[in-house]
Design an enzyme around this catalytic site. Structure first.
Site: not given
Ligand code: IMP
Ligand code: MG
Length: 345
Positions: A18, A21, A47-48, A179
């Protein structure tokens, strides 16, 4: 050029995921000439958050190349959930992003099954994202897993990665991780970790020759966040404030993220082990809004909580401190970016 004419830039998260990225992957895919973007670890636990042409997207499996018509590959270091993958394809399409002929899965990638989802769905010990990630990796290494080439729904997307990408001429890959270092299976705070390799080593495992790696983009935030079962956030209202202003809620699960100051020792270790050449510090604007500048800096402190807090009088002072530290690790000042925008670095 390395063997076979391949070069690769790698994006790694230096904290607990988070860190932004998605934003950096989107920026690099737009501004440099990549032939492929490859996701190298994790599954739909990620979750990007990506702002594309002013519109918000959250991707879980699919790398950011898809926003620019660059072939986007889920590599064999990942685990893919066929249902979540199809949902993601539909959601990108409905947001106006063309996925046809753009999204690929290496045929030897392992999958997340219904049993994996069910098993992880009741986790309480680690505070997982409950997406089946851990059980899928366990079965991969236990040699009882199901690879993508055994799943009918994934057939249209499968490729033989070495033959169709790595052996071609003039291949220029952007490797996008999920991650982060603090969650890495080997280097993170075990057992409060994810089940994959979140380092440059993890990218190389996807068939990228080590000699092909050029730039390593380390991504951090000006403060840390963590989601999961362990206690992470110290006492003090300032940390809730940072979480509120920074909108620190999981993009996959909606859980509130715990916050803390940036830990210099974790950062330095992550920079060294990844061989970081470029670094982006995100969310400068958040600390500015709460009006507090500090890091944790105590070489002998344990990684889990605690540590000596070093406060700064101003933003300028904190940035100068960071730049000076990074110089000792070989990161040039011109390769350090302090970012304060959701859409740009
Ligand atoms: P798992 O990866 O779902 O097994 O979860 C293991 C740990 O990693 C938990 O603390 C999760 O909250 C964390 N985690 C997994 N994926 C992400 C991510 O993309 N961002 C932040 N934390 C994550
Ligand atoms: Mg995320």
């Amino acid at each position: 050029m390395a063997k076979g004419g391949i070069s690769a830039d790698v994006i790694v998260d230096l904290q607990y995921g988070d860190c932004g990225k998605g934003k950096v992957a989107h920026h690099l895919a737009r501004s440099k000439k990549y032939t492929h973007v490859l996701r190298y670890n994790g599954g739909c636990n990620a979750g990007h958050t990506i702002f594309h042409k002013g519109k918000k997207f959250v991707t879980h499996h699919i790398p950011a190349g898809v926003f620019f018509g660059i072939p986007s590959i889920i590599g064999p270091g990942c685990v893919v959930d066929p249902l979540a993958f199809k949902r993601e394809i539909r959601s990108l399409e409905s947001g106006g992003i063309k996925t046809k002929g753009m999204v690929f899965i290496a045929r030897n990638t392992h999958t997340i099954t219904a049993a994996h989802r069910a098993e992880d769905g009741v986790d309480k010990k680690i505070g997982t994202t409950r997406r089946g990630n851990g059980p899928a990796y366990r079965d991969k290494y236990g040699r009882t897993g199901v690879r993508a080439d055994k799943v009918a729904a994934l057939k249209p997307y499968l490729i033989d990665l070495p033959k169709e990408v790595l052996d071609k001429k003039n291949v220029r890959i952007l490797a996008e991780g999920a991650q982060g270092f603090g969650l890495d299976i080997d280097w993170g705070d075990y057992p409060f970790v994810t089940s994959s390799h979140c380092t440059v080593g993890g990218a190389v495992l996807n068939g990228i020759p080590a000699s092909a790696v050029r730039e390593v983009w380390g991504i951090a935030k000006m403060y840390e966040t963590y989601v999961g079962a362990k206690k992470f956030q110290p006492k003090g209202d300032i940390f809730n404030k940072i979480g509120d202003v920074g909108e620190e809620f999981g993009s996959t699960t909606g859980r509130r993220r715990q916050t803390n100051w940036m830990n210099m020792q974790l950062l330095e270790k992550a920079i060294r082990i990844n061989g970081v050449t470029h670094i982006v510090f995100n969310k400068v604007d958040v600390l500015r809004a709460v009006g507090a500048w500090a890091v944790i800096d105590s070489p002998r402190a344990k990684s889990r909580g605690g540590g000596k807090v070093k406060k700064f009088a101003s933003e300028k002072e904190m940035k100068a401190f960071i730049a000076k530290r990074l110089a000792t690790l070989g990161v040039k000042k011109s390769n350090i970016f302090f970012s304060e925008s959701k859409e740009r670095i």
